[in-house]
Design an enzyme around this catalytic site. Sequence first.
Site, PDB file in Angstrom:
ATOM      1  N   ASN A 137       1.009  -1.207   0.008  1.00 53.36           N
ATOM      2  CA  ASN A 137      -0.092   0.125   0.065  1.00 53.36           C
ATOM      3  C   ASN A 137       0.894   1.279  -0.160  1.00 53.36           C
ATOM      4  O   ASN A 137       0.468   2.232   0.299  1.00 53.36           O
ATOM      5  CB  ASN A 137      -0.755   0.106   1.289  1.00 53.36           C
ATOM      6  CG  ASN A 137      -2.037  -1.043   1.291  1.00 53.36           C
ATOM      7  OD1 ASN A 137      -2.438  -1.416   0.106  1.00 53.36           O
ATOM      8  ND2 ASN A 137      -2.292  -1.734   2.134  1.00 53.36           N
TER       9      ASN A 137
ATOM     10  N   HIS B 215       3.032   2.379   1.984  1.00 57.92           N
ATOM     11  CA  HIS B 215       3.315   3.159   3.203  1.00 57.92           C
ATOM     12  C   HIS B 215       4.138   2.059   4.413  1.00 57.92           C
ATOM     13  O   HIS B 215       4.230   0.699   4.033  1.00 57.92           O
ATOM     14  CB  HIS B 215       1.964   3.685   4.161  1.00 57.92           C
ATOM     15  CG  HIS B 215       1.131   2.591   4.289  1.00 57.92           C
ATOM     16  ND1 HIS B 215      -0.274   2.644   4.773  1.00 57.92           N
ATOM     17  CD2 HIS B 215       1.085   1.620   4.544  1.00 57.92           C
ATOM     18  CE1 HIS B 215      -0.716   1.876   5.079  1.00 57.92           C
ATOM     19  NE2 HIS B 215      -0.057   0.915   5.213  1.00 57.92           N
TER      20      HIS B 215
ATOM     21  N   CYS C 260       3.316   7.067   7.381  1.00 58.44           N
ATOM     22  CA  CYS C 260       4.659   7.177   7.297  1.00 58.44           C
ATOM     23  C   CYS C 260       5.069   6.887   5.747  1.00 58.44           C
ATOM     24  O   CYS C 260       4.983   5.597   5.307  1.00 58.44           O
ATOM     25  CB  CYS C 260       5.719   6.657   8.233  1.00 58.44           C
ATOM     26  SG  CYS C 260       7.176   6.929   8.042  1.00 58.44           S
TER      27      CYS C 260
END
Length: 418
Positions: free
Chosen positions: A316, A318, A353
């Site tokens: 995904n 991240h 993040c």
Amino acid sequence: MAATAATASLFPISSPQPDSCAKNSGGCLGSVDVRGIKSKSTSSNGLQVKVNAQAPAKVNGTRIGVMDGLKSDDNITSGAPRTFINQLPDWSMLLAAITTIFLAAEKQWMMLDWKTKRPDMLVDLDPFGFGRIVEDGFVFRQNFSIRSYEIGADRTASVETLMNHLQETALNHVKNAGLLGDGFGSTPEMCKRNLFWAVTKMQVLVDRYPTWGDVVQVDTWVAASGKNSMRRDWLVRDCKTGEILTRASSNWVMMNKVTRRLSKIPDEVRTEIEQYFVDTPPIVDDDSIKLPKLDENTADHVRNGLTPKWSDLDVNQHVNNVKYVGWILESAPQSVVENYELASITLEYRRECMKDSVLQSLTSLLGGGGVAHSGDVDCQHLLRLEGGGGEIVKGRTKWRPKFANRFKNINHFPTESG
């Protein structure tokens, strides 16, 4: 003559005597080739008819028929006598197959030794670690063997290893239930809408860490949590003894892959997943303790310049949620890490993040900031973007003296060497 020729082609004809050829003018009719086939020409009123007949062969001085002669050709040319031994079939392939079957059966039998003899252990056999659905289709169960590269300096599995097992069983649960679409744990209806699951809170309680060679059994199930979230719980046991090692609970919401914003659970998705929901309370009580604000001024330990690597990202795009645990522990006091083991951890995920983020890890000791070797230690953690940026993860950890659960009196530990 035609009838005679036809009959001769179907039935064997005795070979002419050697002296009969000499009596015939012009020699013997036809010729015999190397296969013992004799070509013979006959004529009747100008009609030429060619007849093929099998010349009988001799074996050990005895004449045999045409078919017997054909069967014995190979033996005659090879020169090897026909015995009982050389007429047996080649059994090597069959013996190799039987050996393979016995080796596989022996391996399976050795794996059966893992199964406990006590019926109250509730430990099901999963020798190959593929996992399966149990408890009437509501619980997914999978076994993991602790590898040598999954243990740390204390010769026990790390907390990151345990959390990787939790994540793996969650994904395999979706896969075995037939709900895995093209995404990372997303159902087919979620894939149509570019949705994926994102964890918002994770609580892990570790009673005992497994060691190298141990086999752990992980059970996981899902339940409803409010209108637009889902709860997933885990229970980890020692596969040999049935002892409970770890309990964990988490909350999940949906996020849009394009807008990167939270999304409500569509009715079509809810229809897919709600049939697997279990109506049970969380296996871990919710940790709702309010903690003081943590920043550079109140933190006891700070670690700067933490950056994700490409291998830290999931599909995904991240950072994988397990990676945050290692970053949080980067700022934990060295005296705590060396003399204590992590007993529980609570993580509250605030934002994503990404691969270009630069992070700062902050830790403060609760309860006066001292470290007493005879008691537990509580810590508060914050992982945020460097330079006073937004919060990524807030966390709380509880530490107990190492090997405390192996002694009756946990107050007796060797003092730290200077």
